[in-house]
Design an enzyme around this catalytic site. Structure first.
Site, PDB file in Angstrom:
ATOM      1  N   LYS A 101       1.236  18.675   2.373  1.00  0.00           N
ATOM      2  CA  LYS A 101       0.380  17.798   3.187  1.00  0.00           C
ATOM      3  C   LYS A 101       0.495  18.077   4.700  1.00  0.00           C
ATOM      4  O   LYS A 101      -0.116  18.997   5.183  1.00  0.00           O
ATOM      5  CB  LYS A 101       0.671  16.337   2.846  1.00  0.00           C
ATOM      6  CG  LYS A 101       0.386  16.079   1.334  1.00  0.00           C
ATOM      7  CD  LYS A 101       0.157  14.647   1.002  1.00  0.00           C
ATOM      8  CE  LYS A 101       0.112  14.406  -0.500  1.00  0.00           C
ATOM      9  NZ  LYS A 101      -1.176  14.094  -1.056  1.00  0.00           N
TER      10      LYS A 101
ATOM     11  N   ASP B 280      11.293  14.925  -3.147  1.00  0.00           N
ATOM     12  CA  ASP B 280       9.905  15.324  -3.012  1.00  0.00           C
ATOM     13  C   ASP B 280       9.351  14.586  -1.799  1.00  0.00           C
ATOM     14  O   ASP B 280       8.956  13.425  -1.874  1.00  0.00           O
ATOM     15  CB  ASP B 280       9.125  14.964  -4.284  1.00  0.00           C
ATOM     16  CG  ASP B 280       7.662  15.366  -4.165  1.00  0.00           C
ATOM     17  OD1 ASP B 280       7.215  15.677  -3.045  1.00  0.00           O
ATOM     18  OD2 ASP B 280       6.962  15.344  -5.197  1.00  0.00           O
TER      19      ASP B 280
ATOM     20  N   TYR C 220       4.949  10.707  -8.666  1.00  0.00           N
ATOM     21  CA  TYR C 220       4.082  11.843  -8.999  1.00  0.00           C
ATOM     22  C   TYR C 220       4.588  13.052  -8.236  1.00  0.00           C
ATOM     23  O   TYR C 220       4.917  12.957  -7.048  1.00  0.00           O
ATOM     24  CB  TYR C 220       2.638  11.526  -8.592  1.00  0.00           C
ATOM     25  CG  TYR C 220       1.674  12.669  -8.763  1.00  0.00           C
ATOM     26  CD1 TYR C 220       1.299  13.108 -10.038  1.00  0.00           C
ATOM     27  CD2 TYR C 220       1.109  13.317  -7.661  1.00  0.00           C
ATOM     28  CE1 TYR C 220       0.388  14.152 -10.194  1.00  0.00           C
ATOM     29  CE2 TYR C 220       0.202  14.358  -7.810  1.00  0.00           C
ATOM     30  CZ  TYR C 220      -0.163  14.768  -9.079  1.00  0.00           C
ATOM     31  OH  TYR C 220      -1.057  15.798  -9.238  1.00  0.00           O
TER      32      TYR C 220
HETATM   33  N1  PLP Z   1       4.390  15.380  -4.639  1.00  0.00           N
HETATM   34  C1  PLP Z   1       3.923  14.235  -4.133  1.00  0.00           C
HETATM   35  C2  PLP Z   1       4.893  13.164  -3.733  1.00  0.00           C
HETATM   36  C3  PLP Z   1       2.555  14.040  -3.973  1.00  0.00           C
HETATM   37  O1  PLP Z   1       2.090  12.885  -3.477  1.00  0.00           O
HETATM   38  C4  PLP Z   1       1.675  15.088  -4.348  1.00  0.00           C
HETATM   39  C5  PLP Z   1       0.225  14.919  -4.197  1.00  0.00           C
HETATM   40  O2  PLP Z   1      -0.297  13.899  -3.843  1.00  0.00           O
HETATM   41  C6  PLP Z   1       2.211  16.260  -4.862  1.00  0.00           C
HETATM   42  C7  PLP Z   1       3.573  16.383  -4.989  1.00  0.00           C
HETATM   43  C8  PLP Z   1       1.299  17.387  -5.240  1.00  0.00           C
HETATM   44  O3  PLP Z   1       0.774  17.981  -4.104  1.00  0.00           O
HETATM   45  P1  PLP Z   1      -0.602  18.791  -4.178  1.00  0.00           P
HETATM   46  O4  PLP Z   1      -1.679  17.800  -4.467  1.00  0.00           O
HETATM   47  O5  PLP Z   1      -0.703  19.434  -2.827  1.00  0.00           O
HETATM   48  O6  PLP Z   1      -0.443  19.793  -5.252  1.00  0.00           O
END
Ligand code: PLP
Length: 430
Positions: free
Chosen positions: A269, A241, A146
């Site tokens: 985060k 990511d 994700y």
């Molecule tokens: N990338 C990863 C690996 C994530 O786990 C998340 C959210 O959980 C995101 C991107 C998206 O981040 P946000 O919820 O701060 O938009």
């Protein structure tokens, strides 16, 4: 007698009248485990309490950001001090420079870094830069990973042979989803296949270097290195990511842990310490395309916001202290071992995957190494276990396909309480 979740239930009913599904992010609604969510009134260290006064050991930690637990004094003080000086200027500040320098110290591959407001925004922006740099428009992502809710990434694997994405949500134009090719995690052959006919049109491969969003799935030996090789050979960029793994699995994230250097990295985060922050960065020649240095446009009214930056700075600085990651590893290992033993005792079939302070207890007897094996887990069992744990004062992710997080605030007593609860919960639900 007052019911255990009476106030929460009342708030949930009220919330549904004003907020879609009563929540501001879908997983919070408990759809995957059933029942209604406790509404959280506050937290301190490793514990949270709900509106009815029930207390829990928190294993969600706001889905990862709270690596020091709830409301640590050094973050609260930093936030207060920043807020007193002004909550937003929309102009450059000293703290942003310090935060960028700290990120670069931990992530040497990030030669230039731009702060944004969420992980979604970080990934969306990094891919725009990757497309701008390569002049190509396709992206390869992995099933079960994700990367936030932006259009092009909210895709499912197409049915059949592989790989063209189909919209994962109404409202995502098929043309956008079609720009995303989907490969299998830990399967380099599927990546080679995606590149097959499309090699010259792929701008980037984006990957969670330790997957967290199908539950924790570590990269198989050679997987990340293989992605590095394929992308290099084909002139595509490799984007890690590290929104979850950055400052989590090691100070320098998964790229430090596995020794693979991506072209671009996305963070979120932890770097916001519980306030809304994201960041993307990488090779200077690639990031030189970002506006105002270059022509790839990306902007934000609240980007680099002083209060969020202060929380992030305070959080990150602590992580540079010696022994931090060893402590996290110790607590997380103790938890993993305790859970494994409790499951065995009760005869529950559970497979644990763990990398540092992130782990998942999959309700399956088989090894979990990709989306298919993760989704073979018994989600009904997980849901029953989840509620049995909640009743025993442990707040777990309300879905099998998420990570359990341990923070520096989780003490031996907290781990012991979780393991004790798990013994009872396994016995009750097996
Ligand atoms: N990338 C990863 C690996 C994530 O786990 C998340 C959210 O959980 C995101 C991107 C998206 O981040 P946000 O919820 O701060 O938009």
């Amino acid at each position: 007698m007052k019911k255990r979740f009476e106030r929460s239930n009342r708030l949930f009913r009220r919330a549904k009248a004003s907020i879609p599904g009563g929540v501001n992010s879908p997983v919070r609604a408990f759809g995957a485990v059933g029942g209604a969510p406790p509404f959280i009134a506050g937290g301190s260290g490793a514990r949270i309490r709900d509106e009815d006064g029930n207390e829990y050991v928190d294993l969600v930690c706001s889905w990862g950001p709270l690596i020091h637990g709830h409301a640590p004094d050094f973050v609260v003080e930093a936030v207060k001090a920043a807020a007193e000086k002004g909550t937003s200027f929309g102009a450059p500040t000293r703290a942003e420079v310090q935060a960028a320098e700290l990120v670069k110290r931990a992530f040497p591959s990030m030669e230039l870094v731009r702060f944004v407001n969420s992980g979604t925004e970080a990934v969306m922006s990094a891919l725009r830069v990757a497309r701008g740099f390569t002049g190509r428009d396709r992206v390869v992502k992995f099933e079960g990973c994700y990367h936030g809710h932006s259009d092009g990434l909210l895709v499912r694997a197409g049915s059949g042979a592989l790989t063209f994405g189909v919209p994962g949500s109404p409202g995502v134009p098929p043309a956008y989803a079609g720009r995303t090719l989907t490969a299998r995690y830990n399967d380099l052959d599927s990546v080679e296949a995606a590149f097959g006919k499309n090699a010259k049109s792929i701008a980037a491969v984006i990957v969670e270097p330790v997957a967290g969003n199908m539950g924790v799935v570590p990269p198989a030996r050679g997987f990340l290195r293989g992605l590095r090789r394929i992308t290099r050979e084909c002139g595509a960029l490799l984007v890690f990511d590290e929104v979850i793994t950055g400052f989590r699995v090691a100070l320098g994230g998964a790229q430090e842990l596995y020794g693979v250097k991506p072209d671009l990295t996305c963070l979120g985060k932890i770097i916001g310490g519980g306030l809304p922050v994201g960041a993307y960065g990488g090779r200077a020649d690639v990031m030189a395309l970002v506006s105002p240095l270059g022509p790839v446009y990306q902007a934000g009214t609240l980007s680099g916001n002083p209060v969020a930056t202060a929380a992030g700075l305070a959080t990150m600085k602590r992580l540079f202290r010696g022994g931090t990651y060893e402590g996290l590893e110790r607590a997380a290992r103790e938890l993993e071992e305790g859970i494994t033993a409790a499951a065995k005792e009760a005869g529950a079939r559970v497979t644990t995957n763990r990398v540092g302070s992130m782990q998942t207890w999959f309700f399956t007897g088989k090894r979990v190494r990709d989306y298919e094996s993760a989704t073979a887990s018994d989600t009904g069992r997980y849901a029953a276990f989840f509620h049995a744990m909640l009743r025993r004062g442990v707040y777990m992710p309300p879905s099998q396909f998420e990570a359990v997080f341990v923070s520096t605030a989780h003490r031996k007593a907290d781990v012991a309480r979780v393991v004790r609860a798990a013994r009872g919960a396994f016995r009750e639900t097996v």
